[in-house]
Scaffold this active site. Sequence first.
Site, PDB file in Angstrom:
ATOM      1  N   HIS A  99       0.826  -1.227   0.000  1.00 15.46           N
ATOM      2  CA  HIS A  99       0.000   0.000   0.000  1.00 15.46           C
ATOM      3  C   HIS A  99       0.854   1.268   0.000  1.00 15.46           C
ATOM      4  O   HIS A  99       0.326   2.365  -0.232  1.00 15.46           O
ATOM      5  CB  HIS A  99      -0.914   0.036   1.232  1.00 15.46           C
ATOM      6  CG  HIS A  99      -1.914  -1.069   1.290  1.00 15.46           C
ATOM      7  ND1 HIS A  99      -2.786  -1.343   0.251  1.00 15.46           N
ATOM      8  CD2 HIS A  99      -2.195  -1.985   2.262  1.00 15.46           C
ATOM      9  CE1 HIS A  99      -3.546  -2.378   0.587  1.00 15.46           C
ATOM     10  NE2 HIS A  99      -3.198  -2.789   1.800  1.00 15.46           N
ATOM     11  N   HIS A 131      -6.014  -7.636  -0.078  1.00 14.81           N
ATOM     12  CA  HIS A 131      -6.206  -6.227  -0.424  1.00 14.81           C
ATOM     13  C   HIS A 131      -5.514  -5.903  -1.748  1.00 14.81           C
ATOM     14  O   HIS A 131      -4.489  -6.514  -2.073  1.00 14.81           O
ATOM     15  CB  HIS A 131      -5.616  -5.322   0.661  1.00 14.81           C
ATOM     16  CG  HIS A 131      -6.189  -5.552   2.025  1.00 14.81           C
ATOM     17  ND1 HIS A 131      -5.583  -6.370   2.959  1.00 14.81           N
ATOM     18  CD2 HIS A 131      -7.323  -5.076   2.596  1.00 14.81           C
ATOM     19  CE1 HIS A 131      -6.335  -6.392   4.058  1.00 14.81           C
ATOM     20  NE2 HIS A 131      -7.392  -5.618   3.866  1.00 14.81           N
TER      21      HIS A 131
HETATM   22 ZN   LIG Z   1      -3.729  -7.349   3.042  1.00 17.25          ZN
END
Ligand SMILES: [Zn+2]
Length: 313
Positions: free
Chosen positions: A127, A166
């Site tokens: 991220h 994710h």
């Molecule tokens: Zn994750």
Amino acid sequence: MNMAKVALLYDEAFLKHETGSHPENRSRVEYTHDYLKAQPMFDSLIEISPRAASRDEVTLIHTEGYYDSLLAIPRDRRVALDPDTPFGPGSLDAALHAAGAVAIATEGVVRGEFDRVFCLVRPPGHHARAGLAMGFCIFNNVAIGAAKAVRQLGAQRVAIIDIDVHHGNGTQEAFYEDPDILYCSLHQWPFYPGTGSQSETGSGKAVGKTVNVPLPMGTTEDDYLASIDEVIVPAVIGHEPDLIFISAGFDAHAQDPIGGMQLGTDSFASITHRIVEAAMQTARGRIVSVLEGGYDLTALAASVAAHIKALME
Ligand SMILES: [Zn+2]
């Protein structure tokens, strides 16, 4: 069939990123490393210690300003880099060693010291954006490795397969206009961080070099494997990478407290086997796999072990 030469990178520096009762805490890698040590296959792994990533390596992906801003935080201070990402006295050292682990792993694979490698690192990376920490991530470990492979180590093309539950927004963003670096992600959708729709495919010369497979909550192994066979493997083979990176998150495990998917421990072996087969076809079997998420300790440790065993075959 010969067993592949597989290395493991781990370092106690990763424990210095103290996050207390945060789901992304030091027990994740400590428990997993202890679990791996008790497995018969552990003796066949080549153990390597990381070094800290250099400024040149970090700034392959991150801005000078971001790097300097982290260095400027007084070492005795605890701050929040974003609402999910604490940063304390040992965090910079841990994050530099996580990125440095992937840098060393990439060097080792490119130089033929081993065929495949698993980096048991934290904090995770996918991220993290050029100028921002995000979602438990400080430096984008996989992105730094992929950029190093192409820009410093002479690889023509690399592919990144992100199996974390994710979407790896930071990695996608880093290479969205880079035709040499294919980014593929399977992830729960809709879900944090909100990016990763099928319509995000890259831009400019890199259209088609971002491949997103959003999957609904509750997706099972069969549907994951079908997506890998039908979408991910053909994209990777078509890209003809010199090596493959895996953003190896294990938070799509049914026991994970954050993810909402239904994979079992063995699912990670099945997924890994498919990636190994693709690597054998197109990348001389070369894989750099890097831990991302996975927040149930027992599921994480067993899934990492299943993943490493599959990398060895
Ligand atoms: Zn994750």
